[in-house]
Design an enzyme around this catalytic site. Structure first.
Site, PDB file in Angstrom:
ATOM      1  CD  GLN A 120       2.580   3.713   3.215  1.00  0.00           C
ATOM      2  OE1 GLN A 120       2.441   4.324   2.158  1.00  0.00           O
ATOM      3  NE2 GLN A 120       3.753   3.465   3.755  1.00  0.00           N
ATOM      4  CG  HIS A 150       0.334  -6.090   3.659  1.00  0.00           C
ATOM      5  ND1 HIS A 150      -0.334  -6.095   4.868  1.00  0.00           N
ATOM      6  CD2 HIS A 150       0.541  -4.786   3.353  1.00  0.00           C
ATOM      7  CE1 HIS A 150      -0.528  -4.831   5.269  1.00  0.00           C
ATOM      8  NE2 HIS A 150      -0.008  -4.028   4.366  1.00  0.00           N
ATOM      9  CG  HIS A 168       4.380  -2.349   5.305  1.00  0.00           C
ATOM     10  ND1 HIS A 168       4.416  -0.981   5.516  1.00  0.00           N
ATOM     11  CD2 HIS A 168       3.070  -2.672   5.217  1.00  0.00           C
ATOM     12  CE1 HIS A 168       3.182  -0.511   5.573  1.00  0.00           C
ATOM     13  NE2 HIS A 168       2.342  -1.515   5.382  1.00  0.00           N
ATOM     14  CG  ASN A 227      -1.931  -1.112   1.216  1.00  0.00           C
ATOM     15  OD1 ASN A 227      -2.454  -1.455   0.156  1.00  0.00           O
ATOM     16  ND2 ASN A 227      -2.207  -1.700   2.370  1.00  0.00           N
TER      17      ASN A 227
END
Ligand code: AMP
Length: 113
Positions: free
Chosen positions: A93, A101, A99, A86
């Site tokens: 986000q 997922h 990051h 995101n």
């Protein structure tokens, strides 16, 4: 200096996490609010707020995050999974430390909401 986030605190060990993998470049741990039976986050050790701020010099690191995600998904026994990054608040986000997922263990619909 980069803003402190919940993930930079996890990296420093100030907040605990359920670690599944770590190397010199990244850390992977289970999401605290899992959206599927398997929900793991892979984060770089380097502080990059989002994919928007990633630079050409991060090319190897970005590839590494995806390969680590695939290795973890395989280790978790997933034969299908979704990787999500995101970028920006309207895309969902909430933590501004890049990051990836890894979401799997149930069927996932498309398109996402
Ligand atoms: P995003 O919404 O893409 O920024 O994803 C952030 C994710 O971090 C969410 O799925 C949260 O549930 C997860 N999260 C937030 N705090 C923690 C934490 N302390 N440990 C593990 N996961 C967390």
């Amino acid at each position: 200096m980069a803003e402190e986030t919940v993930f930079s605190k996890i990296l420093k060990g100030d907040i605990p996490c359920e670690e599944v993998y770590r190397d010199n470049e990244c850390l992977a741990f289970r999401d605290v609010q899992p959206q599927a039976p398997v929900h793991i986050l892979v984060i770089p050790q380097k502080s990059i707020p989002s994919l928007r701020e990633a630079e050409t010099k991060d090319k190897k690191l970005l590839g590494h995050l995806l390969l680590v995600a695939s290795t973890i998904a395989n280790k978790e026994g997933l034969d299908s999974w979704r990787t999500v990054i995101n970028t920006g608040a309207s895309a969902g986000q909430t933590v501004f430390h890049l990051h990836v997922h890894i979401i799997g263990g149930r069927s996932l619909s498309w398109p996402p909401g």
